[in-house]
Design a protein around this motif. Structure first.
Motif, short mmCIF file in Angstrom:
data_model
loop_
_atom_site.label_atom_id
_atom_site.label_comp_id
_atom_site.label_asym_id
_atom_site.label_seq_id
_atom_site.Cartn_x
_atom_site.Cartn_y
_atom_site.Cartn_z
N LEU A 13 0.86 -1.18 0.00
CA LEU A 13 0.00 0.00 0.00
C LEU A 13 0.90 1.24 0.00
N PRO A 14 0.57 2.24 -0.79
CA PRO A 14 1.41 3.45 -0.85
C PRO A 14 1.14 4.38 0.32
N LEU A 15 1.58 3.96 1.51
CA LEU A 15 1.36 4.75 2.73
C LEU A 15 2.59 5.59 3.05
N LEU A 77 -1.00 18.39 1.35
CA LEU A 77 -0.51 17.89 0.07
C LEU A 77 0.15 19.01 -0.73
N SER A 78 1.19 18.65 -1.47
CA SER A 78 1.83 19.62 -2.36
C SER A 78 0.93 19.89 -3.56
N GLU A 79 1.23 20.93 -4.30
CA GLU A 79 0.44 21.22 -5.50
C GLU A 79 0.50 20.07 -6.49
N ARG A 80 1.66 19.44 -6.59
CA ARG A 80 1.79 18.31 -7.51
C ARG A 80 0.92 17.14 -7.06
N GLU A 81 0.90 16.88 -5.75
CA GLU A 81 0.07 15.80 -5.23
C GLU A 81 -1.41 16.10 -5.41
N ARG A 82 -1.79 17.35 -5.18
CA ARG A 82 -3.20 17.72 -5.35
C ARG A 82 -3.65 17.50 -6.80
N ALA A 83 -2.77 17.79 -7.73
CA ALA A 83 -3.12 17.63 -9.14
C ALA A 83 -3.34 16.16 -9.50
N ARG A 84 -2.74 15.25 -8.76
CA ARG A 84 -2.89 13.81 -9.04
C ARG A 84 -4.18 13.25 -8.49
N CYS A 150 -4.47 3.51 -7.18
CA CYS A 150 -3.33 4.42 -6.99
C CYS A 150 -2.24 4.14 -8.01
N ASN A 151 -1.96 2.86 -8.22
CA ASN A 151 -0.92 2.50 -9.18
C ASN A 151 -1.30 2.91 -10.59
N GLU A 152 -2.58 2.77 -10.94
CA GLU A 152 -3.04 3.11 -12.28
C GLU A 152 -3.04 4.61 -12.54
N ARG A 153 -3.44 5.38 -11.53
CA ARG A 153 -3.66 6.82 -11.72
C ARG A 153 -2.55 7.70 -11.15
N GLY A 154 -1.73 7.12 -10.28
CA GLY A 154 -0.73 7.95 -9.60
C GLY A 154 -1.34 8.82 -8.53
#
Length: 336
Positions: A13-15, A77-84, A150-154
């Motif tokens: 899990l991406p924790l 969350l960072s701006e990059r993380e929010r965009a994902r 999560c893996n599919e979409r990032g």
């Protein structure tokens, strides 16, 4: 997507790889204090005598304490993380907390929810703008589904309890309790009794109030945390748990990040029956005029059943009020 057993921990899990801290709880409290008013801390006279203080988290904007951890996590969350975008797993309360925070911050949110979740929770989550992926609670692993998405979409996983930010956010309820008691000259909390699913709230309260006894309460047959604490290691839920009205507390296993905090705090879990939970719901409605969902009433049920002692510093968390109206009406007219 792969579908391993829903009762066994899912690998990879991406924790986040960090530990929750009390400093993190205090930082979360400062953030949440700028956004949400404190929920009431009210006194409840008990039928057998004495009283306890009730922290009424059912009066949060989404009807549950879960908004705390969701806001702390998403607002960091960072701006990059929010965009994902974000992915969450929930039976409904965490779903609404994440959806509410995501809408405020302009983040796309997808929630993995059980197909038998209360319709009131499904509808409220959709109304907040989140996409929902349904799964079979007894046959599919929600964590595995979330991992694959999560893996599919990032996307960023915002787990319902196995996330340090979420734990810290839930702990802000304890900071509020201590502040409210101090302001009223009531001293510090000696014991906080809380409903428990995966242990996010219990571990957050332990960080917030290190000198108080924290008592996690689970429904009978869904007592993986209680058994894990007694055994000194994480034990998964059995393969055939009984039916329970406590949809919010139906978690298959706790996570190491939660277990570490709860075990270090010396917690001992308690279980309550479905009948005891219904009695607690009725009492909260009759004496406090509050609508409390089954899982949200578990801690009060433990007090009423005499399974947890109480004194002047005992606080009970009424953690959620998102209940199906028809189901709640049946509870009120019941007699068990």
């Amino acid at each position: 997507m792969t579908n391993p057993s829903p009762h066994e921990p899912t690998d990879q899990l991406p924790l986040p790889e960090r530990e929750p801290t009390r400093e993190g709880v205090l930082r979360a409290d400062a953030k949440i204090g700028q956004l949400l008013p404190e929920t009431p801390l009210v006194e409840l006279d008990l039928p057998a005598g004495g009283s306890v203080l009730c922290k009424v988290e059912s009066l949060q904007p989404v009807g549950a304490f879960k908004i705390r951890g969701a806001w702390h996590r998403l607002s960091d969350l960072s701006e990059r993380e929010r965009a994902r975008g974000v992915i969450a797993v929930s039976s409904g309360n965490h779903a609404q907390g994440v959806a509410w925070a995501a809408a405020r911050l302009g983040i796309a949110a997808t929630i993995v929810m059980p197909s038998n979740a209360p319709e009131v929770k499904l509808a409220a989550t959709r109304a907040l703008g989140a996409d929902i992926v349904l799964y079979d609670r007894m046959r599919e692993s929600r964590d595995a589904i979330a991992r694959d998405i999560c893996n599919e979409r990032g996307a960023v996983l915002v787990h319902a309890y196995g996330d340090p930010w979420v734990i810290e956010g839930q702990g802000t309820a304890g900071i509020e309790i201590a502040r409210q008691m101090s302001a009223r000259g009531l001293g510090s909390p000696t014991r906080i009794v809380c409903p428990c699913g995966g242990g996010g709230l219990a571990s957050g309260l332990a960080l917030a109030c290190p000198d108080a006894q924290i008592v996690p309460v689970e429904p009978e047959g869904w007592d993986d945390v209680t058994r894990s604490l007694a055994a000194g290691r994480i034990l998964a839920l059995g393969s055939a748990p009984p039916p329970t009205a406590c949809d919010a507390l139906q978690t298959p296993y706790t996570f190491p990040v939660n277990f570490a905090v709860m075990a270090a705090h010396g917690m001992v879990g308690v279980t309550v029956s479905e009948a005891e939970i219904r009695r607690a719901q009725r009492l909260a409605f009759a004496r406090l005029r509050l609508v409390i969902e089954p899982g949200g009433a578990a801690a009060l049920a433990a007090i009423l059943a005499g399974k947890v002692p109480h004194d002047h510093g005992t606080v009970v968390v009424l953690s959620g009020g998102n209940v199906d109206p028809a189901a709640f009406a049946q509870v009120l007219v019941g007699s068990d």
